[in-house]
Design an enzyme around this catalytic site. Structure first.
Site, PDB file in Angstrom:
ATOM      1  N   HIS A   1      17.120 -23.746  11.601  1.00  0.00           N
ATOM      2  CA  HIS A   1      17.429 -23.894  10.211  1.00  0.00           C
ATOM      3  C   HIS A   1      19.108 -24.640  10.184  1.00  0.00           C
ATOM      4  O   HIS A   1      20.016 -24.542   9.519  1.00  0.00           O
ATOM      5  CB  HIS A   1      17.657 -22.505   9.289  1.00  0.00           C
TER       6      HIS A   1
ATOM      7  N   HIS B   1      14.752 -21.945   0.472  1.00  0.00           N
ATOM      8  CA  HIS B   1      14.497 -20.856   1.156  1.00  0.00           C
ATOM      9  C   HIS B   1      14.508 -19.669   0.220  1.00  0.00           C
ATOM     10  O   HIS B   1      14.864 -18.597   0.979  1.00  0.00           O
ATOM     11  CB  HIS B   1      15.231 -20.597   2.753  1.00  0.00           C
TER      12      HIS B   1
ATOM     13  N   GLU C   1       8.244 -22.551   2.480  1.00  0.00           N
ATOM     14  CA  GLU C   1       9.069 -23.715   2.660  1.00  0.00           C
ATOM     15  C   GLU C   1       8.368 -24.991   2.864  1.00  0.00           C
ATOM     16  O   GLU C   1       7.779 -25.220   3.908  1.00  0.00           O
ATOM     17  CB  GLU C   1       9.946 -23.507   3.652  1.00  0.00           C
TER      18      GLU C   1
END
Length: 376
Positions: free
Chosen positions: A132, A203, A340
């Protein structure tokens, strides 16, 4: 004179109470006001005509609260989060609550990729991989934020060449919109001055019972995908694109999440449950298309997810262990889910996957829509 003073005091108190009850939010704005890296953080509110309400902080462009009604009109906050900024900054459990993810959502193997013959090393924060965006991704920066109106927030962030190891000066513009059709729309745009890779995503962790109100294993999930990308023991795609047919990964027909999550299936072991990328069945290359639906039968809350992206990561809350969130509620194991929309994990190292490369002169665009309604 005394009676007039009492009357004025009563009016002031009544007015103050009225202002407080105008909002469903249970957090205090002042608890989100601090300075990070020389920039001010704050809390913003979005509302629509149907009473839906969302609070957002510009630290990581995080959704803090999202109030939606059930079939009886009772509102609940359906996203996990914290009630002050310090818990986001100095997190002890889940780092990515409600955040925008970048520069690259999901994992990159060993934090390495090669682009145009140049090897790049990213920061490692999920050993042995980069996850991420690395140690300080877009979830840990303060976005410049402008409130356009009661429905819309505009965010901008400039990521410098070499930040977290990524090439190119990247300029990101993003809009959060809460429409009167009960849609939460996230629109990402980005440009670069040097060839780079990019995979932005949102998210939020959802629980349609209400955040902290029990399991999501009873939520009924549909994923519009015939295939998924299997992973190895550190959740890096193998490069295969396997059929969901006959596996616990088949959500083409709406199915309760918990029905097969404990099946003796190798992929579920690697993810400790569901934590995988599904390859969406797309009819267009860039159009907004249905990716997933989630239905919670008790409340009647129903969420549709639309995207322009080729994939969606479904994560079933496998690593939550009871940390304390808003309203002193515990966020337990498998008591939330993330959906996501994205390019595939580790795409820079898989030429067989859709390209995540952005070149100068091009514009990156990714739109994701979470639409929340009820079934009567």
């Amino acid at each position: 004179m005394k009676n007039i003073s009492v009357l004025i005091f009563f009016i002031m108190i009544t007015s103050a109470c009225s202002k407080q009850t105008d909002s469903l939010s249970k957090v205090n704005r002042k608890d989100f006001q601090t300075v990070v890296d020389g920039k001010n953080t704050d809390l913003f509110i979005l509302k629509n005509k149907n009473g839906l309400e969302m609070t957002v902080t510009n630290y990581g462009a995080r959704v803090v609260e999202f109030f939606v009604p059930d079939r009886n009109g009772k509102f609940e906050d359906i996203v996990l989060g914290h009630d002050n900024i310090e818990k986001y900054i100095n997190f002890t459990g889940e780092r990515f609550l409600g955040a925008t993810i970048g520069r690259f959502g999901n994992r990159i193997a060993d934090g390495k990729f090669t682009l145009d013959g140049v090897n790049y090393q990213l920061t490692i924060n999920d050993a042995p991989n980069s996850l991420h965006g690395g140690e300080k991704g877009f979830d840990r920066v303060v976005w410049d934020t402008k409130q356009i109106d009661s429905h819309k927030l505009e965010f901008t962030y400039q990521s410098a060449d070499g930040e977290q190891g990524y090439p190119g000066n990247l300029v990101v513009e993003m809009v959060y919109e809460l429409t009167d059709d009960n849609e939460f729309i996230v629109t990402h745009h980005a440009v670069t001055d040097k060839r780079t890779v990019i995979n932005l995503t949102h998210h939020s962790f959802f629980n349609l019972h209400g955040a902290g109100n029990g399991t999501v294993n009873d939520h009924v999930l549909m994923l519009n995908a015939d295939k998924f990308t299997p992973v190895d023991e550190v959740l890096i795609p193998t490069g295969e694109q396997l059929s969901v047919e006959g596996t616990p990964m088949d959500f083409r027909t709406p199915t309760p999440i918990g029905n097969r999550v404990n099946d003796d299936y190798q992929q579920l072991k690697y993810g400790h449950g569901y934590d995988h990328n599904w390859i969406l069945n797309r009819e267009t290359s860039k159009g907004l298309e249905l990716a997933a639906t989630v239905y919670e039968p008790i409340s009647g809350r129903f969420m549709e997810v639309y995207t322009t992206e080729p994939g969606i990561q479904f994560y079933g809350g496998n690593f939550f262990d009871g940390e304390i969130g808003k309203n002193n509620k515990r966020y337990e194991y498998r008591a939330s889910l993330a959906l996501e929309t994205q390019h595939f994990p580790d795409s820079p190292n898989h030429s067989e996957f859709p390209s995540a490369v952005l070149s100068p002169g091009e514009e990156y665009e990714h739109i994701c829509v979470y639409k929340v309604t009820v079934k009567k």
